[in-house]
Design a protein around this motif. Structure first.
Motif, PDB file in Angstrom:
ATOM      1  N   CYS A 120       0.855  -1.185   0.000  1.00 23.59           N
ATOM      2  CA  CYS A 120       0.000   0.000   0.000  1.00 23.59           C
ATOM      3  C   CYS A 120       0.890   1.234   0.000  1.00 23.59           C
ATOM      4  O   CYS A 120       1.637   1.471   0.952  1.00 23.59           O
ATOM      5  CB  CYS A 120      -0.925   0.007   1.219  1.00 23.59           C
ATOM      6  SG  CYS A 120      -2.208  -1.263   1.177  1.00 23.59           S
ATOM      7  N   LEU A 121       0.810   1.996  -1.072  1.00 25.57           N
ATOM      8  CA  LEU A 121       1.655   3.175  -1.266  1.00 25.57           C
ATOM      9  C   LEU A 121       0.879   4.412  -0.846  1.00 25.57           C
ATOM     10  O   LEU A 121      -0.042   4.846  -1.536  1.00 25.57           O
ATOM     11  CB  LEU A 121       2.066   3.274  -2.737  1.00 25.57           C
ATOM     12  CG  LEU A 121       2.821   2.060  -3.284  1.00 25.57           C
ATOM     13  CD1 LEU A 121       2.702   2.000  -4.798  1.00 25.57           C
ATOM     14  CD2 LEU A 121       4.275   2.096  -2.850  1.00 25.57           C
ATOM     15  N   ARG A 122       1.224   4.976   0.286  1.00 28.73           N
ATOM     16  CA  ARG A 122       0.517   6.149   0.802  1.00 28.73           C
ATOM     17  C   ARG A 122       1.213   7.416   0.324  1.00 28.73           C
ATOM     18  O   ARG A 122       2.081   7.975   0.996  1.00 28.73           O
ATOM     19  CB  ARG A 122       0.437   6.073   2.328  1.00 28.73           C
ATOM     20  CG  ARG A 122      -0.420   4.895   2.797  1.00 28.73           C
ATOM     21  CD  ARG A 122      -0.345   4.673   4.294  1.00 28.73           C
ATOM     22  NE  ARG A 122      -1.188   3.530   4.677  1.00 28.73           N
ATOM     23  CZ  ARG A 122      -1.168   2.952   5.874  1.00 28.73           C
ATOM     24  NH1 ARG A 122      -0.352   3.409   6.826  1.00 28.73           N
ATOM     25  NH2 ARG A 122      -1.963   1.920   6.135  1.00 28.73           N
ATOM     26  N   PHE A 123       0.810   7.848  -0.859  1.00 37.04           N
ATOM     27  CA  PHE A 123       1.440   9.010  -1.480  1.00 37.04           C
ATOM     28  C   PHE A 123       1.057  10.292  -0.755  1.00 37.04           C
ATOM     29  O   PHE A 123      -0.064  10.441  -0.267  1.00 37.04           O
ATOM     30  CB  PHE A 123       1.021   9.125  -2.953  1.00 37.04           C
ATOM     31  CG  PHE A 123       1.514   8.001  -3.818  1.00 37.04           C
ATOM     32  CD1 PHE A 123       2.866   7.769  -3.953  1.00 37.04           C
ATOM     33  CD2 PHE A 123       0.630   7.183  -4.502  1.00 37.04           C
ATOM     34  CE1 PHE A 123       3.339   6.740  -4.754  1.00 37.04           C
ATOM     35  CE2 PHE A 123       1.081   6.153  -5.310  1.00 37.04           C
ATOM     36  CZ  PHE A 123       2.446   5.934  -5.434  1.00 37.04           C
ATOM     37  N   MET A 175      11.502   1.420  -6.293  1.00 38.48           N
ATOM     38  CA  MET A 175      12.355   0.784  -5.293  1.00 38.48           C
ATOM     39  C   MET A 175      11.551  -0.111  -4.365  1.00 38.48           C
ATOM     40  O   MET A 175      11.971  -1.218  -4.020  1.00 38.48           O
ATOM     41  CB  MET A 175      13.101   1.869  -4.492  1.00 38.48           C
ATOM     42  CG  MET A 175      14.134   2.641  -5.302  1.00 38.48           C
ATOM     43  SD  MET A 175      14.824   4.069  -4.397  1.00 38.48           S
ATOM     44  CE  MET A 175      15.790   3.210  -3.139  1.00 38.48           C
ATOM     45  N   ILE A 176      10.379   0.366  -3.965  1.00 36.66           N
ATOM     46  CA  ILE A 176       9.525  -0.423  -3.069  1.00 36.66           C
ATOM     47  C   ILE A 176       9.068  -1.708  -3.755  1.00 36.66           C
ATOM     48  O   ILE A 176       9.137  -2.798  -3.175  1.00 36.66           O
ATOM     49  CB  ILE A 176       8.318   0.412  -2.621  1.00 36.66           C
ATOM     50  CG1 ILE A 176       8.765   1.565  -1.717  1.00 36.66           C
ATOM     51  CG2 ILE A 176       7.286  -0.464  -1.902  1.00 36.66           C
ATOM     52  CD1 ILE A 176       7.694   2.606  -1.495  1.00 36.66           C
ATOM     53  N   LEU A 177       8.589  -1.591  -4.994  1.00 34.60           N
ATOM     54  CA  LEU A 177       8.064  -2.766  -5.686  1.00 34.60           C
ATOM     55  C   LEU A 177       9.162  -3.793  -5.972  1.00 34.60           C
ATOM     56  O   LEU A 177       8.937  -5.003  -5.850  1.00 34.60           O
ATOM     57  CB  LEU A 177       7.379  -2.341  -6.988  1.00 34.60           C
ATOM     58  CG  LEU A 177       6.110  -1.507  -6.827  1.00 34.60           C
ATOM     59  CD1 LEU A 177       5.456  -1.263  -8.178  1.00 34.60           C
ATOM     60  CD2 LEU A 177       5.126  -2.188  -5.884  1.00 34.60           C
ATOM     61  N   GLU A 178      10.343  -3.324  -6.340  1.00 37.05           N
ATOM     62  CA  GLU A 178      11.441  -4.262  -6.596  1.00 37.05           C
ATOM     63  C   GLU A 178      11.849  -4.990  -5.314  1.00 37.05           C
ATOM     64  O   GLU A 178      12.102  -6.198  -5.322  1.00 37.05           O
ATOM     65  CB  GLU A 178      12.629  -3.516  -7.208  1.00 37.05           C
ATOM     66  CG  GLU A 178      12.376  -3.073  -8.640  1.00 37.05           C
ATOM     67  CD  GLU A 178      13.522  -2.266  -9.210  1.00 37.05           C
ATOM     68  OE1 GLU A 178      14.390  -1.805  -8.428  1.00 37.05           O
ATOM     69  OE2 GLU A 178      13.568  -2.088 -10.454  1.00 37.05           O
ATOM     70  N   PHE A 187       9.386  -6.477   2.887  1.00 35.67           N
ATOM     71  CA  PHE A 187       9.149  -5.174   2.264  1.00 35.67           C
ATOM     72  C   PHE A 187       7.704  -4.955   1.806  1.00 35.67           C
ATOM     73  O   PHE A 187       7.407  -3.966   1.159  1.00 35.67           O
ATOM     74  CB  PHE A 187      10.102  -4.984   1.073  1.00 35.67           C
ATOM     75  CG  PHE A 187      11.547  -4.907   1.466  1.00 35.67           C
ATOM     76  CD1 PHE A 187      12.013  -3.828   2.198  1.00 35.67           C
ATOM     77  CD2 PHE A 187      12.427  -5.924   1.137  1.00 35.67           C
ATOM     78  CE1 PHE A 187      13.346  -3.744   2.570  1.00 35.67           C
ATOM     79  CE2 PHE A 187      13.770  -5.859   1.494  1.00 35.67           C
ATOM     80  CZ  PHE A 187      14.234  -4.764   2.228  1.00 35.67           C
ATOM     81  N   GLY A 188       6.809  -5.878   2.131  1.00 37.04           N
ATOM     82  CA  GLY A 188       5.409  -5.650   1.822  1.00 37.04           C
ATOM     83  C   GLY A 188       4.773  -4.711   2.831  1.00 37.04           C
ATOM     84  O   GLY A 188       5.433  -4.130   3.696  1.00 37.04           O
ATOM     85  N   GLY A 189       3.465  -4.512   2.697  1.00 38.93           N
ATOM     86  CA  GLY A 189       2.742  -3.677   3.648  1.00 38.93           C
ATOM     87  C   GLY A 189       2.666  -2.227   3.227  1.00 38.93           C
ATOM     88  O   GLY A 189       2.791  -1.889   2.047  1.00 38.93           O
ATOM     89  N   ALA A 190       2.466  -1.365   4.211  1.00 38.55           N
ATOM     90  CA  ALA A 190       2.242   0.055   3.940  1.00 38.55           C
ATOM     91  C   ALA A 190       3.554   0.829   3.881  1.00 38.55           C
ATOM     92  O   ALA A 190       4.485   0.567   4.658  1.00 38.55           O
ATOM     93  CB  ALA A 190       1.342   0.651   5.020  1.00 38.55           C
ATOM     94  N   GLU A 243      15.140   1.788   5.263  1.00 36.05           N
ATOM     95  CA  GLU A 243      15.148   0.425   4.739  1.00 36.05           C
ATOM     96  C   GLU A 243      15.580   0.349   3.284  1.00 36.05           C
ATOM     97  O   GLU A 243      16.148  -0.661   2.857  1.00 36.05           O
ATOM     98  CB  GLU A 243      13.766  -0.205   4.918  1.00 36.05           C
ATOM     99  CG  GLU A 243      13.352  -0.400   6.372  1.00 36.05           C
ATOM    100  CD  GLU A 243      12.073  -1.192   6.512  1.00 36.05           C
ATOM    101  OE1 GLU A 243      11.813  -2.064   5.647  1.00 36.05           O
ATOM    102  OE2 GLU A 243      11.322  -0.940   7.481  1.00 36.05           O
ATOM    103  N   LEU A 244      15.308   1.394   2.511  1.00 41.38           N
ATOM    104  CA  LEU A 244      15.638   1.358   1.083  1.00 41.38           C
ATOM    105  C   LEU A 244      16.686   2.386   0.679  1.00 41.38           C
ATOM    106  O   LEU A 244      17.176   2.354  -0.454  1.00 41.38           O
ATOM    107  CB  LEU A 244      14.371   1.568   0.240  1.00 41.38           C
ATOM    108  CG  LEU A 244      13.291   0.484   0.369  1.00 41.38           C
ATOM    109  CD1 LEU A 244      12.129   0.792  -0.551  1.00 41.38           C
ATOM    110  CD2 LEU A 244      13.860  -0.903   0.064  1.00 41.38           C
TER     111      LEU A 244
END
Length: 281
Positions: A120-123, A175-178, A187-190, A243-244
């Motif tokens: 879940c990408l909270r833009f 970066m998050i999806l990779e 690395f899943g989740g919000a 984390e990234l």
């Protein structure tokens, strides 16, 4: 056998399941939505259909085919926390508007139907070219457009935001999806996707826009924020940074220059400039 489909079509679920089975994507990135406080309140039923109904169809298709889902959410799901930092694992309040509420429900729908590998990408406050000026559109774009055409520039008293260049937002998303594809449990989740290091009053944004365009500062009008408006946003991005290792690359001053060049393509009414239309340069 269509190449595209209205995702609110009664047969959209079947169409999407067939496509996912045939293509086996690493992720489905669900970006479609009715976006914004004003548009959401003006057409509540459509907002619910777009942001909840459509997400339900997509999440069910992803879950049934074992496809990981990345859902484009929003910082509005936190509600108004005032000066408190909104972190992924922190508290939430009831959102101020239907848009935020439907996006929060969309997250829960996604978790219900497609939990495996869910992201879940909270833009929060992305900006850049591609947002045309106009009522209910991005405040930064509208401010630049108003300054360019020497129109009144209303700003909400005390309103403060941290703006994130769209390229930096897109890079963070990738970066998050990779990372989530390689290690979904870790690395899943919000994820909060935005900035927390450049908070600026919207009045100051308006002043910068006036300096960039040669507009007089007395065009800026301080107005009371409307009801259901979050005046101050504090988004925590520790997860994204720590984390990234993500860091923003475009500062606001440079980004506003780029957006201004885009805004020059619209006349004072907000219409794309034609051959016979002249705008202030």
């Amino acid at each position: 056998d269509r190449d595209d489909c209205d995702l609110l079509d009664p047969l959209a679920g079947d169409w999407l399941r067939d496509r996912l089975t045939a293509t086996r994507p690493d992720y489905v990135l669900h970006l479609a939505a009715k976006v914004g406080r004003q548009f959401g309140e003006e057409d509540p039923l459509r907002t619910i259909a777009d942001n909840v109904g459509m997400t339900t169809i997509i999440a069910r298709a992803c879950g049934e085919t074992g496809t990981a889902l990345a859902y484009a959410s929003t910082s509005e799901i936190y509600g108004d926390l005032g000066e408190k930092i909104a972190s992924e694992r922190g508290p939430k309040k009831l959102p101020h508007n239907l848009y935020g509420l439907t996006k929060r429900f969309g997250e829960e729908v996604a978790e219900l139907y497609a939990p495996r590998g869910l992201v879940c990408l909270r833009f929060s406050m992305p900006y850049g070219p591609g947002h045309p000026p106009g009522r209910g559109r991005a405040a930064l774009t509208n401010i630049l457009h108003q300054a360019l055409h020497h129109q009144p520039i209303p700003v909400h008293l005390g309103a403060e935001r941290s703006w994130c260049w769209v390229g930096d937002t897109a890079r963070a998303t990738r970066m998050i999806l990779e990372a989530a594809f390689e290690q979904p449990r870790r690395f899943g989740g919000a994820w909060n996707v935005g900035r927390d290091d450049n908070a600026i009053l919207m009045r100051r944004v308006a002043e910068i826009a006036c300096l960039m365009t040669g507009a007089p500062l007395d065009l800026i009008l301080d107005v009371e924020p409307p009801n259901r408006q979050t005046v101050v946003k504090r988004l925590g991005t520790a997860r994204l940074r720590d984390e990234l290792g993500w860091r923003p690359e475009v500062e606001l001053a440079d980004g506003m220059v780029r957006v201004l060049e885009y805004v020059r393509g619209f006349d004072e009414e907000g219409r794309p400039v034609g051959e016979e239309t002249e705008i202030r340069r």
